[in-house]
Design an enzyme around this catalytic site. Structure first.
Site, PDB file in Angstrom:
ATOM      1  N   ALA A 176       0.832  -1.205   0.000  1.00  0.00           N
ATOM      2  CA  ALA A 176       0.000   0.000   0.000  1.00  0.00           C
ATOM      3  C   ALA A 176       0.867   1.255   0.000  1.00  0.00           C
ATOM      4  O   ALA A 176       1.936   1.284   0.622  1.00  0.00           O
ATOM      5  CB  ALA A 176      -0.920  -0.009   1.216  1.00  0.00           C
ATOM      6  N   TYR A 177       0.417   2.275  -0.706  1.00  0.00           N
ATOM      7  CA  TYR A 177       1.095   3.574  -0.770  1.00  0.00           C
ATOM      8  C   TYR A 177       2.514   3.453  -1.326  1.00  0.00           C
ATOM      9  O   TYR A 177       3.402   4.206  -0.949  1.00  0.00           O
ATOM     10  CB  TYR A 177       1.102   4.254   0.612  1.00  0.00           C
ATOM     11  CG  TYR A 177      -0.251   4.283   1.257  1.00  0.00           C
ATOM     12  CD1 TYR A 177      -1.266   5.084   0.747  1.00  0.00           C
ATOM     13  CD2 TYR A 177      -0.523   3.486   2.369  1.00  0.00           C
ATOM     14  CE1 TYR A 177      -2.535   5.094   1.334  1.00  0.00           C
ATOM     15  CE2 TYR A 177      -1.783   3.499   2.954  1.00  0.00           C
ATOM     16  CZ  TYR A 177      -2.791   4.300   2.431  1.00  0.00           C
ATOM     17  OH  TYR A 177      -4.036   4.313   3.000  1.00  0.00           O
ATOM     18  N   ARG A 178       2.723   2.476  -2.203  1.00  0.00           N
ATOM     19  CA  ARG A 178       4.024   2.227  -2.835  1.00  0.00           C
ATOM     20  C   ARG A 178       5.096   1.799  -1.826  1.00  0.00           C
ATOM     21  O   ARG A 178       6.292   1.869  -2.089  1.00  0.00           O
ATOM     22  CB  ARG A 178       4.523   3.471  -3.599  1.00  0.00           C
ATOM     23  CG  ARG A 178       3.507   4.058  -4.556  1.00  0.00           C
ATOM     24  CD  ARG A 178       3.188   3.151  -5.721  1.00  0.00           C
ATOM     25  NE  ARG A 178       4.331   2.971  -6.610  1.00  0.00           N
ATOM     26  CZ  ARG A 178       4.345   2.115  -7.642  1.00  0.00           C
ATOM     27  NH1 ARG A 178       3.294   1.356  -7.885  1.00  0.00           N
ATOM     28  NH2 ARG A 178       5.404   2.023  -8.410  1.00  0.00           N
ATOM     29  N   LEU A 179       4.666   1.355  -0.652  1.00  0.00           N
ATOM     30  CA  LEU A 179       5.609   0.860   0.365  1.00  0.00           C
ATOM     31  C   LEU A 179       5.729  -0.653   0.198  1.00  0.00           C
ATOM     32  O   LEU A 179       5.179  -1.443   0.970  1.00  0.00           O
ATOM     33  CB  LEU A 179       5.136   1.253   1.766  1.00  0.00           C
ATOM     34  CG  LEU A 179       5.022   2.765   2.005  1.00  0.00           C
ATOM     35  CD1 LEU A 179       4.480   3.057   3.394  1.00  0.00           C
ATOM     36  CD2 LEU A 179       6.386   3.442   1.801  1.00  0.00           C
TER      37      LEU A 179
END
Length: 201
Positions: A176-179
């Site tokens: 999620a959120y490019r993490l």
């Protein structure tokens, strides 16, 4: 190093790769074993193309091709290659860099004979990577090799496998959120133990 749990868990990176590929086989519409393989030519210019992974062995990844192709020339010259398997349906990928050796023995024969007859004849007919005047000329060559080699052709001497033995394997899963979650397995040489570390996304 962070504790590896869930899809990243396990002491054997090849087993993890086999597990991920098995999952992808259930979810990917086409060719879950398709991998983008990178090589470099004599001038260091990179080349990338899709090839099909055919086996994950205890310590290597295996695919097959024409030994007279550009990719084979680059593989033989450099002795190294990299590839990535990407599964959009799973939002995961496996990246590999390693050393290359040919597989041109009984294992290559067995895989060749497992292919469809048309694919086996096509391996004889195609002068892979070299200029082709027309599709008609290619089909004429297929007809010629069919007449020459019949319905049970032997593996061409210019066609066989390559085994990529990794020095690095990275397992990546979308977050999620490019993490994203990334775990790299690395070893100094083929007889060294793996060092595992989590990487920043």
């Amino acid at each position: 190093m962070s504790e590896r749990t869930g899809i990243f868990q396990g002491a054997d990176p090849f087993e993890i790769a086999r597990s991920w590929l098995a999952e992808a086989t259930e979810t990917e519409i086409n060719d879950p074993n398709a991998m983008a393989m990178a090589t470099v030519d004599a001038d260091g210019m990179p080349n990338v193309r899709m090839v099909l992974l055919k086996d994950i062995e205890a310590d290597a990844f295996v695919f097959y091709t024409n030994y007279e192709s550009q990719k084979a020339s680059e593989l033989d010259s450099a002795g190294k290659a990299g590839f990535v398997l990407h599964w959009k349906s799973l939002r995961r990928q496996v990246r590999v860099r390693g050393l290359v050796e040919r597989e041109e023995g009984p294992q290559a024969d067995a895989y060749y004979h497992s292919r469809s007859l048309k694919s086996r004849l096509g391996a004889w007919a195609s002068k892979q990577s070299r200029p082709l005047s027309s599709r008609t000329s290619l089909m004429a060559e297929v007809a010629k090799v069919t007449a020459t080699h019949g319905t049970n052709p032997q593996r061409p001497p210019f066609w066989g496998g390559y085994r990529i033995k990794p020095l690095e394997i990275e397992f990546w899963a979308d977050g999620a959120y490019r993490l994203h979650d990334r775990f790299q397995w690395r070893r100094e040489n083929l007889s060294s133990d793996w060092v595992i570390q989590r990487l920043n996304p």
